[in-house]
Design an enzyme around this catalytic site. Structure first.
Site, PDB file in Angstrom:
ATOM      1  N   GLU A 117     -22.462   8.774  19.380  1.00  0.00           N
ATOM      2  CA  GLU A 117     -21.227   9.030  18.635  1.00  0.00           C
ATOM      3  C   GLU A 117     -20.916   7.840  17.741  1.00  0.00           C
ATOM      4  O   GLU A 117     -20.987   6.710  18.197  1.00  0.00           O
ATOM      5  CB  GLU A 117     -20.046   9.211  19.605  1.00  0.00           C
ATOM      6  CG  GLU A 117     -20.223  10.341  20.587  1.00  0.00           C
ATOM      7  CD  GLU A 117     -19.104  10.371  21.637  1.00  0.00           C
ATOM      8  OE1 GLU A 117     -18.084   9.681  21.468  1.00  0.00           O
ATOM      9  OE2 GLU A 117     -19.286  11.084  22.631  1.00  0.00           O
ATOM     10  N   LYS A 119     -18.977   4.942  16.272  1.00  0.00           N
ATOM     11  CA  LYS A 119     -17.848   4.204  16.827  1.00  0.00           C
ATOM     12  C   LYS A 119     -16.826   4.053  15.711  1.00  0.00           C
ATOM     13  O   LYS A 119     -16.969   3.219  14.815  1.00  0.00           O
ATOM     14  CB  LYS A 119     -18.295   2.836  17.349  1.00  0.00           C
ATOM     15  CG  LYS A 119     -17.212   2.120  18.135  1.00  0.00           C
ATOM     16  CD  LYS A 119     -17.804   0.927  18.872  1.00  0.00           C
ATOM     17  CE  LYS A 119     -16.799   0.277  19.807  1.00  0.00           C
ATOM     18  NZ  LYS A 119     -15.655  -0.315  19.106  1.00  0.00           N
ATOM     19  N   ASP A 121     -13.683   3.115  13.590  1.00  0.00           N
ATOM     20  CA  ASP A 121     -12.934   1.866  13.583  1.00  0.00           C
ATOM     21  C   ASP A 121     -11.448   2.148  13.395  1.00  0.00           C
ATOM     22  O   ASP A 121     -10.918   2.115  12.295  1.00  0.00           O
ATOM     23  CB  ASP A 121     -13.464   0.960  12.471  1.00  0.00           C
ATOM     24  CG  ASP A 121     -13.203  -0.493  12.772  1.00  0.00           C
ATOM     25  OD1 ASP A 121     -12.678  -0.786  13.872  1.00  0.00           O
ATOM     26  OD2 ASP A 121     -13.524  -1.340  11.922  1.00  0.00           O
ATOM     27  N   TYR A 229     -12.868  11.999  21.590  1.00  0.00           N
ATOM     28  CA  TYR A 229     -14.152  11.583  22.148  1.00  0.00           C
ATOM     29  C   TYR A 229     -14.250  11.662  23.669  1.00  0.00           C
ATOM     30  O   TYR A 229     -15.287  11.352  24.231  1.00  0.00           O
ATOM     31  CB  TYR A 229     -14.622  10.228  21.622  1.00  0.00           C
ATOM     32  CG  TYR A 229     -13.681   9.056  21.834  1.00  0.00           C
ATOM     33  CD1 TYR A 229     -13.347   8.614  23.100  1.00  0.00           C
ATOM     34  CD2 TYR A 229     -13.193   8.362  20.740  1.00  0.00           C
ATOM     35  CE1 TYR A 229     -12.513   7.533  23.277  1.00  0.00           C
ATOM     36  CE2 TYR A 229     -12.361   7.270  20.911  1.00  0.00           C
ATOM     37  CZ  TYR A 229     -12.023   6.861  22.174  1.00  0.00           C
ATOM     38  OH  TYR A 229     -11.206   5.793  22.355  1.00  0.00           O
ATOM     39  N   LYS A 318     -23.380  -2.403  17.974  1.00  0.00           N
ATOM     40  CA  LYS A 318     -22.570  -2.752  16.806  1.00  0.00           C
ATOM     41  C   LYS A 318     -23.399  -2.864  15.530  1.00  0.00           C
ATOM     42  O   LYS A 318     -24.566  -3.216  15.557  1.00  0.00           O
ATOM     43  CB  LYS A 318     -21.870  -4.099  17.057  1.00  0.00           C
ATOM     44  CG  LYS A 318     -20.791  -4.054  18.124  1.00  0.00           C
ATOM     45  CD  LYS A 318     -19.614  -3.213  17.651  1.00  0.00           C
ATOM     46  CE  LYS A 318     -18.328  -3.547  18.378  1.00  0.00           C
ATOM     47  NZ  LYS A 318     -17.736  -4.817  18.115  1.00  0.00           N
ATOM     48  N   CYS A 412     -10.920 -18.745 -24.366  1.00  0.00           N
ATOM     49  CA  CYS A 412     -12.094 -18.160 -23.722  1.00  0.00           C
ATOM     50  C   CYS A 412     -13.072 -19.244 -23.278  1.00  0.00           C
ATOM     51  O   CYS A 412     -13.445 -20.104 -24.081  1.00  0.00           O
ATOM     52  CB  CYS A 412     -12.771 -17.210 -24.706  1.00  0.00           C
ATOM     53  SG  CYS A 412     -14.361 -16.593 -24.119  1.00  0.00           S
ATOM     54  N   CYS A 415     -16.279 -18.794 -25.761  1.00  0.00           N
ATOM     55  CA  CYS A 415     -16.274 -18.968 -27.223  1.00  0.00           C
ATOM     56  C   CYS A 415     -15.028 -19.665 -27.734  1.00  0.00           C
ATOM     57  O   CYS A 415     -14.883 -19.870 -28.937  1.00  0.00           O
ATOM     58  CB  CYS A 415     -16.438 -17.621 -27.916  1.00  0.00           C
ATOM     59  SG  CYS A 415     -14.949 -16.610 -27.848  1.00  0.00           S
ATOM     60  N   CYS A 430     -10.587 -11.942 -23.894  1.00  0.00           N
ATOM     61  CA  CYS A 430     -10.982 -12.855 -24.951  1.00  0.00           C
ATOM     62  C   CYS A 430     -10.821 -12.105 -26.261  1.00  0.00           C
ATOM     63  O   CYS A 430     -11.268 -10.976 -26.406  1.00  0.00           O
ATOM     64  CB  CYS A 430     -12.434 -13.264 -24.749  1.00  0.00           C
ATOM     65  SG  CYS A 430     -13.168 -13.946 -26.231  1.00  0.00           S
ATOM     66  N   CYS A 436     -17.796 -13.666 -29.757  1.00  0.00           N
ATOM     67  CA  CYS A 436     -17.985 -14.232 -28.419  1.00  0.00           C
ATOM     68  C   CYS A 436     -19.366 -13.862 -27.867  1.00  0.00           C
ATOM     69  O   CYS A 436     -19.681 -12.680 -27.730  1.00  0.00           O
ATOM     70  CB  CYS A 436     -16.893 -13.716 -27.479  1.00  0.00           C
ATOM     71  SG  CYS A 436     -17.043 -14.322 -25.798  1.00  0.00           S
TER      72      CYS A 436
END
Ligand code: IVH
Length: 678
Positions: A117, A119, A121, A229, A318, A412, A415, A430, A436
């Site tokens: 199954e 797990k 969280d 479960y 895990k 920037c 540039c 920018c 640039c």
């Protein structure tokens, strides 16, 4: 107040059973059979009847899922059977050890059958049903006693309020996990951030925080789900012989069980299930932190029993953690291909989500302020699936003295052009545009693309090489390339070099709109470029137009006008335009056409529900005459939703997103105002 007749009682019963059925199909079987609007209609009918006949009220009614504004306190509940935890296996070797111990204790050499199954969280909960009705829901707490969260659990649509089917025992306890699916988590966090409230670090914390709400009405608005479960009954004879069959029974009663669950015989099959599930992990709609293996036969489980706080018949294998702590060593600003100036955290390298991470995006300055990031901070970093690593939380207690805050550079970093931030937009940009270098490759790619100047043979790879070798700095340099230079490049023969030079040459006389579009001004797409070109007729006229003049063009609002102005205001861009002219690029003159600006141009409208004085098609056609687009679904970009009679989920969505809503009479007066009332 009148009393409910038998007929009304029967109607209420039918509605409740039908709504329960719809819920079951939707949340448990993932197989809905009615439309949202049909569901809403039945729901409202039941609500109305319950309001008219309060004596028919029942806590098990589907209408009670909306929760209550009354604050509850969470009373302590002692678990009849303790809620234990699971031992962990961190490697295949530990899994094999577990399986060996199981077989030794069972005194068998045969392969044991396990249920695998995911797990989930989230948080473990215990639900009590007496004669089929939910009577108590509790958190795990310390395993021996938890808190009574019945009012909150009742709001979760995938928790049955009454059990379905024939084989319902007088008393049963169902255990399972309450969790928040990933997309619900993202939406919730977005909503919280928009309201300036604290966001949750991960779906697990969001689920926990949502279950801990004092007002069940708040929990009701959180996208929680539950999967069962395990089952425990007072009379064990009522149980099937295996964990697998017990969960099938739970499903018949109306519980959701995890669809990824499967059976595996022998430890090798378990390890295969582990790696299969790990490969699927990122694509699942909810988070899992591993896989739980349980001996399938309940008599074998009984024989194995428990040791200290965990069963001997189950183990959790895990997956790599998706969250770790590390330190922000610096924050740098990167310029993306569209000029977006993005703060990036340089991290002390950390192993998270299966890879070593040393950078994480901080998105924009709003995000930095929201998280309150300082350089030197200890932070939680999260990497789920292939998602880019995120800084999700600062640990303020660990901030070193004098830790510097983060400020947006005014120019920037690549540039030196001004960095501009448009009001209401989170992203800083920018203003260098074509000048640039960081934006140059993208700008050239766009310039050469099919809908723009349509330069055949100038692909992404070649653009990379041209810019990296400094052969091309701005799009104007393309016109100075010669075949012999090009032929010397990797994977370019004399033939393709000559073809490319010819293609570039052909692009010297574009239509004005193509040229304008090719410049890559933000938010100036093909349609807007066409509109601007035919309205002004020449590039000079556009470059000289002020805000007001620009906004006279259909489809051009203040934002687009602002982008156009700031493009032509940059001296770098003017230089590039001059260089293009010098290279012989001259657009074809355009006939000036000045259509009346339509009042709703640029807006998207949505129609929902039934209108009483005109058909949907008529309403659509009139809205379109006013310049609006009419779409079928509501999003943040929707300008307005017209809600007729019995408007359903689209109206709800509009309300959730804060989109304006107009009733039929409002629509009619709008039509009158603009002379489209027939
Ligand atoms: S069985 C005695 N099955 O994991 C058996 N637990 O570390 C105990 N969990 O508190 C639980 N998915 O919150 C079991 N399919 C699953 C699970 C699961 C998630 C969580 C549960 C429990 C924790 C134990």
């Amino acid at each position: 107040m009148s009393h409910a007749t038998d007929e009304i009682r029967r109607r209420v019963e039918t509605l409740r059973a039908d709504l329960d059925d719809h819920n079951y199909r939707y949340y448990v079987l993932d197989d809905p059979r009615v439309t949202d609007s049909e569901y809403d209609r039945q729901f409202r009918e039941l609500q109305q009847l319950e309001q008219d006949y309060p004596e028919l009220a029942s806590p098990d009614s589907p209408t009670q899922r909306v929760g209550s504004p009354v604050e509850t306190s969470f009373e302590t509940v002692t678990h009849r059977l303790p809620m234990l935890s699971l031992d962990n296996a961190f490697s295949d070797e530990e899994m094999r050890d577990f399986d060996r111990r199981v077989r030794e204790r069972l005194g068998t050499d045969d392969d044991v059958e396990y249920v695998c199954e995911p797990k989930l969280d989230g948080l473990a909960v215990s639900l009590h049903y007496e004669n089929g009705s939910l009577t108590l829901a509790a958190t795990r707490g310390d395993g021996y006693s938890g808190e009574d969260i019945t009012a909150n659990i009742r709001t979760i649509r995938s928790v049955p309020l009454t059990l379905r089917g024939e084989r319902v025992p007088a008393m049963v306890e169902v255990r399972g996990e309450v969790y928040m699916p990933k997309d619900g988590f993202e939406q919730l966090n977005r909503r919280l951030a928009e309201q300036g409230e604290k966001t949750f670090v991960n779906p697990r914390n969001a689920a926990a925080g949502s279950l801990r709400q004092k007002q069940s009405r708040v929990t009701a608005r959180r996208p929680l789900e539950m999967c069962a479960y395990s089952l425990a009954v007072t009379d064990e004879r009522l149980l099937p012989e295996t964990q697998w069959d017990a969960l099938q029974l739970a499903r018949e009663w109306g519980f959701r069980i995890n669809p990824e669950m499967r059976r595996a015989t022998g430890v090798d099959a378990c390890l295969e299930a582990y790696s299969d599930l790990m490969n699927k992990r990122a694509d699942l709609p909810y988070e899992i932190d591993g896989i739980v293996f349980k001996v399938n036969r309940l008599d074998q489980q009984q024989a194995l029993g428990f040791v200290s706080r965990a069963p001997r018949w189950a183990i959790a294998h895990k997956f790599p953690a998706q969250e770790e702590m590390t330190v922000i060593e610096d924050v740098e600003f990167q310029v993306g291909r569209t000029g977006a100036v993005t703060p990036v955290a340089r991290l002390k390298p950390v192993f998270v989500g299966g890879v070593t991470v040393s950078n994480a995006t901080l998105h924009n300055m709003d995000e930095i302020r929201r998280l309150d990031v300082h350089i030197g901070d200890t932070v939680f970093v999260r990497r789920a699936g292939d998602v880019i690593p995120q800084v999700v939380k600062v640990v303020p207690e660990r901030r070193p003295d004098g830790a510097p805050s983060v400020t947006l550079p005014t120019t920037c970093p690549v540039c030196d052009s001004d960095v501009i931030q448009i009001e209401g937009e989170a992203v800083a940009r920018c203003s260098g545009g074509l000048y640039c270098p960081a934006q140059r490759k993208e700008a050239i790619r766009h310039y050469a693309s099919r809908k723009a100047m349509d330069i055949e043979g100038l692909g992404d790879k070649l653009i990379e090489v041209l810019v990296d070798q400094d052969l091309v700095q701005t799009v104007a340099d393309l016109y100075r390339l010669d075949a012999s230079t090009l032929a010397r490049l990797d994977r370019m023969g004399p033939k393709s070099a000559a073809n490319l030079v010819e293609a570039i040459d052909r692009s010297r006389t574009p239509a004005l709109w193509r040229f304008l579009y090719a410049l890559g001004i933000r938010e100036v797409g093909e349609a807007t470029a066409k509109g601007l070109a035919s309205y002004f007729g020449s590039l000079d006229a556009i470059a000289e137009a002020d805000d007001e003049a620009l906004q006279a063009v259909p489809d051009v609002g203040p934002i687009v006008a602002g982008h156009v102005r700031s493009f032509f205001d940059q001296s770098h861009n003017r230089d590039t335009l001059a260089a293009l002219a010098e290279a012989g690029v001259h657009w074809q003159p355009e006939t000036i056409v000045r259509p009346e600006k339509q009042p709703l141009s640029g807006q998207t409208w949505v129609l929902t529900g039934t209108l009483s004085t005109l058909t949907r098609d008529e309403a659509k056609e009139r809205l379109e005459r006013l310049g609006a687009k009419v779409a079928g679904s509501v999003s943040k970009k929707t300008a307005c939703v017209v809600a007729g009679e019995a408007a359903g989920s689209k109206l709800t969505k509009a309300e959730q997103l804060g989109v304006s809503v107009l009733a039929e009479d409002g629509l009619l007066s709008l039509f009158r105002e603009h002379g489209v009332d027939e």
